[in-house]
Scaffold this motif. Sequence first.
Motif, short mmCIF file in Angstrom:
data_model
loop_
_atom_site.label_atom_id
_atom_site.label_comp_id
_atom_site.label_asym_id
_atom_site.label_seq_id
_atom_site.Cartn_x
_atom_site.Cartn_y
_atom_site.Cartn_z
N GLU A 195 0.82 -1.21 0.00
CA GLU A 195 0.00 0.00 0.00
C GLU A 195 0.86 1.27 0.00
N ASN A 234 1.66 1.64 -3.55
CA ASN A 234 0.46 2.06 -4.28
C ASN A 234 0.20 3.55 -4.07
N TYR A 235 0.27 3.97 -2.82
CA TYR A 235 -0.02 5.38 -2.51
C TYR A 235 1.04 6.29 -3.15
N SER A 236 2.31 5.86 -3.07
CA SER A 236 3.39 6.64 -3.69
C SER A 236 3.16 6.76 -5.20
N ASN A 237 2.74 5.66 -5.79
CA ASN A 237 2.45 5.66 -7.22
C ASN A 237 1.32 6.61 -7.58
N SER A 238 0.29 6.59 -6.72
CA SER A 238 -0.87 7.44 -7.02
C SER A 238 -0.50 8.92 -6.92
N LEU A 239 0.44 9.26 -6.04
CA LEU A 239 0.83 10.67 -5.88
C LEU A 239 1.90 11.10 -6.87
N HIS A 240 2.90 10.25 -7.05
CA HIS A 240 4.10 10.69 -7.77
C HIS A 240 4.50 9.76 -8.90
N ASN A 241 3.71 8.76 -9.12
CA ASN A 241 4.02 7.82 -10.18
C ASN A 241 5.39 7.16 -10.00
#
Lengths: 573, 248
Positions: free
Chosen positions: B143, B146-153
């Motif tokens: 997670e 996932n969260y890092s991806n959602s913010l900063h790809n």
Amino acid sequence: MARKLPKVDVVVVGVGWGGGIIASELTKQGLNVVGLERGKERKTEDYFMVHDELRYALRYEMMQDLSKETITFRSKTNVRALPMRSYGSFLLGTGLGGSGVHWNGQTFRFLPYDFEIRSKTIERYGEKKIPDGMTIQDWGITYDELEPYFDRFEQMAGIAGEENPLGGKRSKPYPVPPMKTTPALRMFGEATKKLKLNPFMMPSANLSEAYTNPDGVSRAACQYCGFCERFGCEYGAKADPVVTVIPIAKKSGKFEIRTHSHVRRILHSGNKATGVMYTDVTTGEEIEQPADIVVLTSYVFNNSRLLLLSKLGRPYDPNTGKGVIGKNYAYQVIRGGAVGFFDDREFNVFAGAGALGMSIDDFNGDNFDHSDLNFIHGANIAISQTGQRPIANNKVPAGTPSWGKEFKAASIKYYTRVLSVGAQGASMPFRHHFLDLDPTYKDVFGDPLIRITYDFEEQDRQLAQYCADKCGEIIKAMGATDKIEINRKLGPYDITPYQSTHNTGGVIMGASTETSAVNHYLQMWDAENVFVVGASAFAHNSGYNPTGTMGALSYRAAEGILKYSKSGGGLLV
Amino acid sequence: MLEQHDRKEQPVSRRSFLKNSGLVLGGLVVGGVAGSLLGKQQAPQQPGETPAPTADFNQALMYFSPEQFKVVDAACERIYPEDELGPGAKALGAAYFIDHQLAGEWGFNARDYMQGPFYPGEVTQGYQGRLKRREIFDIGIQEMNNYSNSLHNARFYELTPEQQDTVLKAFETDEVKLTTISASAFFAMLRATTLEGVYADPLYGGNKNMDGWRMKKFPGNQMAYTQIIEQDEFAKMEPLSLRDHQHG
């Protein structure tokens, strides 16, 4: 069918302080005693690698394996009780010596007020002082009657101390002088004197000098290594059953210890026990051990639980207030306290001993006027230097983040610069605080777990607030900077943060069969050859650690058992 | 030194590889590339010389995948960063410590009561989930990515330290909404184990070289403080570990 063994004089369930004291006293007088201990053997050599904070303090090396047995908890009867899945509020002991092996060693005597709490409260303030639902009652024994047994426990354990100016009268001084003082303790002493209070060194089971007790057991002095609570003592300097009473019982040749023997039922017929049934946990075999006398010394929870599982005694019913087994469960109010930050000074906080401390009793028991206060009793207020270990001690001033660069710097800076003054609040029983069997959750054998129904009351909140303010005054007088933290607010009882392993009640002592489970010899009213020993007998909990009083009651019970055994039956008077 | 240890641990040594591939002829080493691959015999150590550092065999993974390790290693470092006071969690080996803890009984909740039925309880009743600590870490780490991806790809450990702090803060405050576990409870566990990894005895793989203790002025495993217990001055001591006790 359980395999039946030959009958013995006495079977003791659990070999900790209670079991050890009972066994040593009875075997001295020639009785044959079998001690059934569910855990493993223990000896001083086991603690070669004991200075390990992670293993012992945080992974609970010495505690009961909760995967096999735990307790369930709910705040009140209309809430579903759920299991305590991992450790928090209190830590359950197991193995030879029980919790007596990993205690701190703070060995107080309860106050004369405690034993006659109801009478004395009414005498001074009138009956209205006792709020609705608070079920305090006299213990059926007075301090003066119990004094000789306090002394015996202290002489046996080698308690280091000095007279408490506000405590009960002593027949003899402590067997060894108080422990050494540290800068923090001296500051506490000076501050409390300046505030016109009465400081005294904490009575300690960590020996202040080499000592030979009346049983002939010699032990070495404490080295102030700072690993006591949750740890065993590799020096044998901390009094524990394994280095004091158990060897005496063994030497008699009349004490047989069976470890890995988990007692599951008290067997009984009519109004007498006939023995116990236990499981050898190494083989799974069920074994019956007949005995003339059965002594339960298996801590508060298992004392109540075994009686309820065995259908012995009258279970307590909170709706009617009738029945006695499970009644008056009490705990401790630990929240009231104050933390001081000392910017200009570093302390050797890593050094210490479990019972190295200084305290005051000016706000304990009824040593102060409660006329204008909305609570009774109080707390022993103390500073202690038990040895601060680095994982668990990362106190930072309020407003500091709890992680990251700032946290790191502050937690390192203040590790050596924080002192706290704490109040160990008394805990009064209430009609709706009790122990019974859980209807849902089971142990590894399929037997119901014990269920705790308990919460803090207004009495506890008021007490915590009052004592926190007193702690705050003391820490200020000690010269703490403006970054003082006073913990006045007591929330609901929460089973997750550690508070204290000072659970009490469930099989309480008293003068009447109606309101208590055991008499002043801890003999069961409803089964004359069953003695139930431990803090389970406390009708309420005082503002102190319980072991001193529990030890005194154990010596008293041993005397009762001997009397009973000689007289050939009947209730003792 | 390192070289030699590595060679011993390899199932197929370089020498046997070279032998099998026919590059070693009659025991003589052919020059050039093959010769350099075999390496030079180390000269025996002279008295008075500092011994070469030995390999830390403890720094290998028992539980985490390399990807999981990178996330945890980066997160620990933000919780307890390197600064002018000394090393951070990364240099102290906290992520190895956590990996090793999850591999054992603590990761399996072996000594916790894990029997059902499971019901959500009140906060004061403590953890009531059925997931084990290692499973909570698996989910939490995933997670975080996932969260890092959602913010900063990008994955957590690819973010800047400031971005990593934002992600951790979002977990700490439950700003990240998770269904299977509580984000804040996972963060609390991550924080607690980081501190354990920084300050537990080095025997567990963290607190490398006792440098966590040294920063905090905790002297570790000392047998006695009788000589200093009464004194007013602060006692500065070189720490000792359980290893010192075992081999002392």
